[in-house]
Design a protein around this motif. Sequence first.
Motif, mmCIF file in Angstrom:
data_model
loop_
_atom_site.group_PDB
_atom_site.id
_atom_site.type_symbol
_atom_site.label_atom_id
_atom_site.label_comp_id
_atom_site.label_asym_id
_atom_site.label_seq_id
_atom_site.Cartn_x
_atom_site.Cartn_y
_atom_site.Cartn_z
ATOM 1 N N PRO A 157 -1.862 -40.548 47.242
ATOM 2 C CA PRO A 157 -1.036 -39.268 47.158
ATOM 3 C C PRO A 157 -1.432 -38.506 46.030
ATOM 4 O O PRO A 157 -1.960 -38.653 45.038
ATOM 5 N N SER A 158 -1.235 -37.339 46.425
ATOM 6 C CA SER A 158 -1.567 -36.103 45.441
ATOM 7 C C SER A 158 -0.518 -36.002 44.249
ATOM 8 O O SER A 158 0.791 -36.259 44.413
ATOM 9 N N LEU A 159 -1.162 -35.700 43.304
ATOM 10 C CA LEU A 159 -0.249 -35.413 42.104
ATOM 11 C C LEU A 159 0.182 -34.127 41.694
ATOM 12 O O LEU A 159 0.874 -33.750 40.836
ATOM 13 N N GLU A 160 -0.269 -33.310 42.824
ATOM 14 C CA GLU A 160 0.215 -31.734 42.640
ATOM 15 C C GLU A 160 1.767 -31.770 42.779
ATOM 16 O O GLU A 160 2.221 -32.423 43.660
ATOM 17 N N VAL A 161 2.215 -30.792 42.002
ATOM 18 C CA VAL A 161 3.950 -30.584 41.874
ATOM 19 C C VAL A 161 3.822 -29.492 43.136
ATOM 20 O O VAL A 161 3.258 -28.502 43.063
ATOM 21 N N ILE A 162 4.653 -29.920 44.166
ATOM 22 C CA ILE A 162 5.030 -29.018 45.252
ATOM 23 C C ILE A 162 6.548 -28.417 44.897
ATOM 24 O O ILE A 162 7.550 -29.122 44.961
#
Length: 337
Positions: free
Chosen positions: A328-333
């Motif tokens: 999973p991406s750790l980018e905050v959406i």
Amino acid sequence: MSAPTPATATVQFRQRERLRAEAAVEPDAPAAGPVTKATQIIAIYGKGGIGKSFTLANLSYMMAQQGKKVLLIGCDPKSDTTSLLFGGKATPTIIETSAKKKLAGEPVAIGDVCFKRDGVFAMELGGPEVGRGCGGRGIIHGFETLEKLGFHEWGFDYVLLDFLGDVVCGGFGLPIARDMCQKVIVVGSNDLQSLYVANNVCRAVEYFRKLGGNVGVAGMVINKDDGTGEAQAFARNAGIPVLASIPAHEDIRRKSAAYEIIGKPDGPWGPLFVQLATHVAEAPPVRPVPQSQDELLALFSSDAVGRDVVLEPATVFDMMGSTEVTKPSLEVIYDAA
């Protein structure tokens, strides 16, 4: 930070538009007529070991026998440019001499670094030992010393600069970048690597032409020519003339290995170097057409350069030996407001 005012934004917009307009203007074409300066300064580039020093030693010798006043400057850290001219004897380099004189508190004199044979004047810039400095910086320091010695006031017909072409740092591109020469000559052979270097030199000339430079390529010398034609084809595609083709001949190889000058008017190879001297003197600097990697490869048969090879992308399994796992991406959406 506060937003720019309408007036500031307008000024910034106009500046950007002016810069875009300047960048879009094509530079003038290089001079197509004969060089008019009293001294022709010519930089010769090529792959290491391709025969630049051999070509220049014999070319400068022939020019001197024709009554021209010639200065040969070696700009390769190997300091081998003048070895052939002086029968294998090494000359003190400008960089090492400058360092010794500085320690002794003495100035460098012309006679400390410049030597002559049969009308040819020659010197070596030199360079640092392996791992002890930047060769390009050494070139810059060497030219600074030459300027202090009055380089721009010397009365030569020709100054020939021998540069290594397969080193890409700025010092080796000095003559092209700073318009220190009027024209460039590339030395190559019928092999991909030497033509790759020759093409890179053409790229450098074209790059600095777009920045307002004036240096052009006068042509190409094909050394160790075995008649297969790849170098001829490159020169034709790049839009530059072939100034001379030096054959892959055992007599030339043997004499060169023995530090013997073959560019003598009364020698068997004399007419070849008479022709080269004439072409070097008269060839105008032109704007080359650099080739793409695929265009270079197309000069050779596919079995010689592997053009039939298909690039196969690697996978995570190839790298890790396990099945690819999507993490999973750790980018905050953020949700749209």
